[in-house]
Motif scaffolding. Structure first.
Motif, PDB file in Angstrom:
ATOM      1  N   GLU A   1       0.903  -1.380  -0.035  1.00  0.00           N
ATOM      2  CA  GLU A   1      -0.161   0.098   0.225  1.00  0.00           C
ATOM      3  C   GLU A   1       1.017   1.085  -0.012  1.00  0.00           C
ATOM      4  O   GLU A   1       1.886   1.297   0.583  1.00  0.00           O
ATOM      5  CB  GLU A   1      -0.903   0.014   1.227  1.00  0.00           C
ATOM      6  N   ASP A   2       0.654   2.165  -0.808  1.00  0.00           N
ATOM      7  CA  ASP A   2       1.457   3.313  -0.953  1.00  0.00           C
ATOM      8  C   ASP A   2       1.124   4.265  -0.157  1.00  0.00           C
ATOM      9  O   ASP A   2       1.799   5.579   0.126  1.00  0.00           O
ATOM     10  CB  ASP A   2       1.602   3.931  -2.591  1.00  0.00           C
TER      11      ASP A   2
ATOM     12  N   ASP B   1      -3.070  -3.204  -2.374  1.00  0.00           N
ATOM     13  CA  ASP B   1      -3.778  -2.193  -2.838  1.00  0.00           C
ATOM     14  C   ASP B   1      -3.926  -2.183  -4.433  1.00  0.00           C
ATOM     15  O   ASP B   1      -2.980  -2.938  -4.896  1.00  0.00           O
ATOM     16  CB  ASP B   1      -2.986  -0.916  -2.276  1.00  0.00           C
TER      17      ASP B   1
ATOM     18  N   MET C   1      -4.271   0.611  -6.688  1.00  0.00           N
ATOM     19  CA  MET C   1      -3.453   1.710  -7.420  1.00  0.00           C
ATOM     20  C   MET C   1      -2.141   1.948  -6.746  1.00  0.00           C
ATOM     21  O   MET C   1      -2.160   2.456  -5.444  1.00  0.00           O
ATOM     22  CB  MET C   1      -4.393   2.876  -7.237  1.00  0.00           C
TER      23      MET C   1
HETATM   24 CA    CA Z   1      -2.954   3.431  -3.384  1.00  0.00          CA
END
Ligand code: CA
Length: 223
Positions: free
Chosen positions: A8-9, A52, A54
């Protein structure tokens, strides 16, 4: 302890997830982009991956597809901000086990994790689950409500046979043949004695009894 990889970013969300999962007694690892996440998932043996969609460098759909293509079957729960039908379909299509739409509550996340793990366990022949009892045939270990239950080889075999025939009324003959040897003649009441020992360990006070006597036939296991 179960280890969960979070790919996850959003660092803030990663921190929240790590903290919440820790309280639930999961250990965690994380990656902030798809490439790093893929690398970690290939290298280490995780119990579950929160992925995630994206992501920078490599999106979650690609990461999932590459993991499955490499024969890695770690359960994956996709996280999606969009919540479009398309995202979900793609996620499950590339081999994810479930998905969650952001923002989600921690209790929902925990419930999904447990559900995915349970599904995985019941389809894994190396692991037999019944209620809160678990038999790990690789580690040769039995636990109930998370507690180790040491069994003798005969008790283990007996439980193993019962679990492989869950829901069936197993005849005494079939059990004796399996636990001792085909045609074995009891000198005393060996089967009953071992069932009694096994019950004492598995079906302790406060636990739902799993082993049942089928009068005139033998025994069965079930909730
Ligand atoms: Ca994301």
């Amino acid at each position: 302890m179960m280890t969960i990889l979070i790919i996850e970013d959003e660092k803030k969300l990663v921190d929240i997830l790590c903290r919440a999962l820790k309280i639930e007694r999961y250990s965690t690892d994380f990656a902030l982009d798809g490439e790093d996440g893929l690398k970690k998932a290939m290298k280490n043996d995780y119990d579950l991956i929160l992925l995630d969609i994206m992501l920078p460098k490599k999106d979650g759909i690609l990461v999932c597809r590459e993991l499955r293509a490499s024969g890695i079957h770690t359960p994956i729960i996709m996280l999606t901000a969009k919540g479009t039908v398309n995202d979900r379909v793609i996620g499950l299509d590339v081999g994810a086990d479930d998905y969650l739409i952001k923002p989600f509550g921690m209790n929902e996340l925990f419930a999904r994790i447990r559900a995915v793990m349970r599904r995985k366990k019941t389809t894994d022949p190396d692991i037999a689950v019944m209620g809160n009892m678990l038999m790990d045939r690789v580690k040769h270990k039995v636990t109930r409500a998370g507690k180790d239950i040491p069994l003798t080889p005969k008790e283990y075999k007996l439980l193993d046979i019962l679990l492989r025939h869950r829901g069936e009324a197993l005849s005494r003959r079939k059990l004796i043949d399996g636990v001792w040897s085909p045609g074995f003649k009891e000198l005393g009441n060996e089967l009953n004695v071992h069932v009694r020992y096994l019950r004492r360990k598995i079906d302790q006070k406060g636990q739902k009894p799993l082993i049942h006597t089928i009068r005139g036939v033998g025994f069965s296991i079930g909730e």
